[in-house]
Enzyme design. Structure first.
Site, PDB file in Angstrom:
ATOM      1  N   MET A  48      -8.496   8.894   8.544  1.00  0.00           N
ATOM      2  CA  MET A  48      -8.660   9.503   7.221  1.00  0.00           C
ATOM      3  C   MET A  48      -9.693  10.633   7.268  1.00  0.00           C
ATOM      4  O   MET A  48     -10.640  10.672   6.488  1.00  0.00           O
ATOM      5  CB  MET A  48      -9.059   8.435   6.192  1.00  0.00           C
ATOM      6  CG  MET A  48      -8.056   7.301   6.089  1.00  0.00           C
ATOM      7  SD  MET A  48      -8.689   5.836   5.253  1.00  0.00           S
ATOM      8  CE  MET A  48      -9.798   5.152   6.508  1.00  0.00           C
ATOM      9  N   LYS A  58      -3.614   3.407  -2.678  1.00  0.00           N
ATOM     10  CA  LYS A  58      -4.780   4.241  -2.939  1.00  0.00           C
ATOM     11  C   LYS A  58      -4.546   5.586  -2.259  1.00  0.00           C
ATOM     12  O   LYS A  58      -4.284   5.645  -1.065  1.00  0.00           O
ATOM     13  CB  LYS A  58      -6.048   3.608  -2.373  1.00  0.00           C
ATOM     14  CG  LYS A  58      -6.416   2.264  -2.966  1.00  0.00           C
ATOM     15  CD  LYS A  58      -7.623   1.698  -2.239  1.00  0.00           C
ATOM     16  CE  LYS A  58      -8.010   0.332  -2.760  1.00  0.00           C
ATOM     17  NZ  LYS A  58      -8.514   0.359  -4.112  1.00  0.00           N
ATOM     18  N   ASP A  72       0.813  -1.213   0.000  1.00  0.00           N
ATOM     19  CA  ASP A  72       0.000   0.000   0.000  1.00  0.00           C
ATOM     20  C   ASP A  72       0.849   1.266   0.000  1.00  0.00           C
ATOM     21  O   ASP A  72       2.049   1.243   0.267  1.00  0.00           O
ATOM     22  CB  ASP A  72      -0.898   0.013   1.245  1.00  0.00           C
ATOM     23  CG  ASP A  72      -2.136  -0.848   1.086  1.00  0.00           C
ATOM     24  OD1 ASP A  72      -2.396  -1.307  -0.032  1.00  0.00           O
ATOM     25  OD2 ASP A  72      -2.841  -1.044   2.098  1.00  0.00           O
TER      26      ASP A  72
END
Length: 280
Positions: free
Chosen positions: A183, A68, A46
């Site tokens: 996030m 991502k 990631d």
């Protein structure tokens, strides 16, 4: 790895290990994770995995980036999951290396279910979640018996990238003394407005942590109401953690990283700040 007083499990060809790399500091990878890193034939990793870990992989191992990042071209989750199946069926020992913990807002459950459906054997290796380990590096304990006996973890965006639907904001505002949003920066203003509208005090202590546990970690202490403006003024960029609650005030005594970096003393009685705030 030097000799250990116990045996590591076999990483069999044709299987997938989903491993949590922790919040950022490569030293927080577990022994099982390092064993997988040194054994894997193929590594799918990631965006939040430290590149020093990728550099430590077994020489000759295939390395594939599957990160991502919000607002940027990113691989689709289904494509990542199917790639794990493809690599395993080719006979590789496949390491899926994910930031934090695979099962804490990490989509590890989705990937594992795809493996189940394809008949691919797998192993889950937990990692240190950023909502716990990242805040520890910021000097903010998610629990302290004199401050809170509960903590709620919330994702700051859903599958579409928007603020998740179906959150009970009144329950969040009143249900736990400490809230940790993962996030959260993209929708910070909306999160704050909804919490306050649901009854959370605007003056609650709050902090934003970006690049948690890394050398360029930044921690901004503020209040719930002031958080969006403070984050914008400081130029903070995602990804980041947003924590709300009196546990933030304990940072005055527990910012061990800041004390080491700047050779400064810590408040010996940070609980005084929380008590003063509660009685104000």
């Amino acid at each position: 790895m030097e000799s250990l007083p116990f045996e590591m499990p076999e990483f069999a060809p044709g299987s997938v290990w989903l491993v949590g790399a922790g919040p950022g500091d490569p030293g927080l990878l577990s022994l099982l994770g390092y064993h997988a890193l040194r054994s894997a034939d193929a590594i799918v990793y990631d965006a939040l995995v430290d590149t020093r870990l990728i550099d430590a992989a077994r020489p000759g191992a295939l390395r594939e980036y599957a990160g991502k990042r919000g607002g940027k071209p990113s691989p689709k989750q289904r494509d990542i999951s199917l790639r794990l199946v493809e690599l395993a069926r080719a006979g590789h020992r496949v390491l899926r290396l994910k930031g934090g913990d695979p099962f804490v807002f990490g989509r590890g459950g989705e990937e594992a279910l795809t493996l189940v459906g394809a008949g691919v054997p797998f192993r889950i290796v937990p990692g240190i979640s950023s909502g716990v380990g990242g805040l520890a590096y910021a000097g903010i304990p998610v629990t302290h018996r004199d401050v809170n006996h509960a903590v709620t973890f919330v994702t700051g965006h859903g599958v579409t990238g928007d603020l998740p639907d179906g959150l009970d904001w009144r329950a969040l505002a009143h249900g736990a003394p400490v809230l940790v949003f993962y996030m959260a920066l993209k929708h910070l203003d909306a999160i704050v407005r909804r919490l306050i509208a649901a009854g959370r005090p605007p003056g609650d202590a709050a902090a934003i942590v970006v690049r948690a546990s890394l050398p360029d970690q930044r921690v901004l202490e503020t209040t719930l109401a002031q958080a969006p403006r403070a984050a914008e003024a400081a130029g903070l960029q995602p990804p980041g953690l947003f924590v709300v609650g009196e546990a933030v005030r304990l940072r005055a005594g527990l910012d061990w990283l800041g004390a080491m970096s700047h050779n400064r003393s810590l408040d010996a009685d940070p609980l005084r700040l929380a008590r003063d705030a509660a009685s104000a």
